[in-house]
Design a protein around this motif. Structure first.
Motif, PDB file in Angstrom:
ATOM      1  N   LYS A   9      -7.932  45.311 -58.064  1.00  0.00           N
ATOM      2  CA  LYS A   9      -7.237  45.493 -59.348  1.00  0.00           C
ATOM      3  C   LYS A   9      -7.661  44.419 -60.340  1.00  0.00           C
ATOM      4  N   ASP A  12     -10.901  45.201 -61.789  1.00  0.00           N
ATOM      5  CA  ASP A  12     -10.778  46.299 -62.761  1.00  0.00           C
ATOM      6  C   ASP A  12     -10.081  45.849 -64.047  1.00  0.00           C
ATOM      7  N   ASN A  13      -9.912  44.536 -64.198  1.00  0.00           N
ATOM      8  CA  ASN A  13      -9.364  43.926 -65.417  1.00  0.00           C
ATOM      9  C   ASN A  13      -7.858  44.117 -65.583  1.00  0.00           C
ATOM     10  N   HIS A  14      -7.140  44.272 -64.475  1.00  0.00           N
ATOM     11  CA  HIS A  14      -5.681  44.328 -64.517  1.00  0.00           C
ATOM     12  C   HIS A  14      -5.125  42.924 -64.324  1.00  0.00           C
ATOM     13  N   LEU A  16      -1.917  40.811 -62.602  1.00  0.00           N
ATOM     14  CA  LEU A  16      -0.992  41.019 -61.498  1.00  0.00           C
ATOM     15  C   LEU A  16       0.114  39.980 -61.524  1.00  0.00           C
ATOM     16  N   LYS A  26      -4.858  36.739 -63.328  1.00  0.00           N
ATOM     17  CA  LYS A  26      -5.882  37.480 -64.085  1.00  0.00           C
ATOM     18  C   LYS A  26      -7.250  36.971 -63.674  1.00  0.00           C
ATOM     19  N   VAL A  59       1.021  45.302 -60.330  1.00  0.00           N
ATOM     20  CA  VAL A  59       0.287  45.274 -61.593  1.00  0.00           C
ATOM     21  C   VAL A  59       1.246  44.872 -62.707  1.00  0.00           C
ATOM     22  N   GLU A  61       1.981  44.910 -66.620  1.00  0.00           N
ATOM     23  CA  GLU A  61       1.599  45.822 -67.693  1.00  0.00           C
ATOM     24  C   GLU A  61       1.194  45.123 -68.984  1.00  0.00           C
ATOM     25  N   ASP A  63      -0.519  41.756 -70.647  1.00  0.00           N
ATOM     26  CA  ASP A  63      -1.218  40.489 -70.403  1.00  0.00           C
ATOM     27  C   ASP A  63      -1.455  39.707 -71.695  1.00  0.00           C
TER      28      ASP A  63
END
Length: 82
Positions: A9, A12-14, A16, A26, A59, A61, A63
């Motif tokens: 994740k 994939d640039n999410h 947490l 990040k 995750v 939502e 950032d």
């Protein structure tokens, strides 16, 4: 989610959240940035896995609060004065 899924994740640039200590996580330029209200850190993926392997993540939502430039300024200041 477990640590391996968390790494995917992050790639994939999410952003947490670590549920155990409420830290925001990040990934930028292959480094993992961790923000907690009392501390923050920058780790390699291997160090992150070894230190956080027993934690769970979800995750995050929003950032917008993450500021990589400010973090880099802190480390530059810290290296100079501490």
């Amino acid at each position: 989610m477990e640590i391996i899924e968390a790494i995917e994740k992050l790639k994939d640039n999410h952003a947490l959240i670590c549920l155990e200590n409420r830290a925001l996580i990040k990934m930028e330029n292959e480094k993992i940035y961790i923000w907690h209200h009392q501390w923050h850190s920058k780790l390699s993926s291997n160090d992150f896995i070894s230190l956080f392997q027993k934690n769970t993540f979800e995750v995050y939502e929003n950032d917008r609060g993450i500021d990589i430039e400010k973090d880099e300024e802190y480390y530059a200041w810290r290296n100079r004065y501490l």
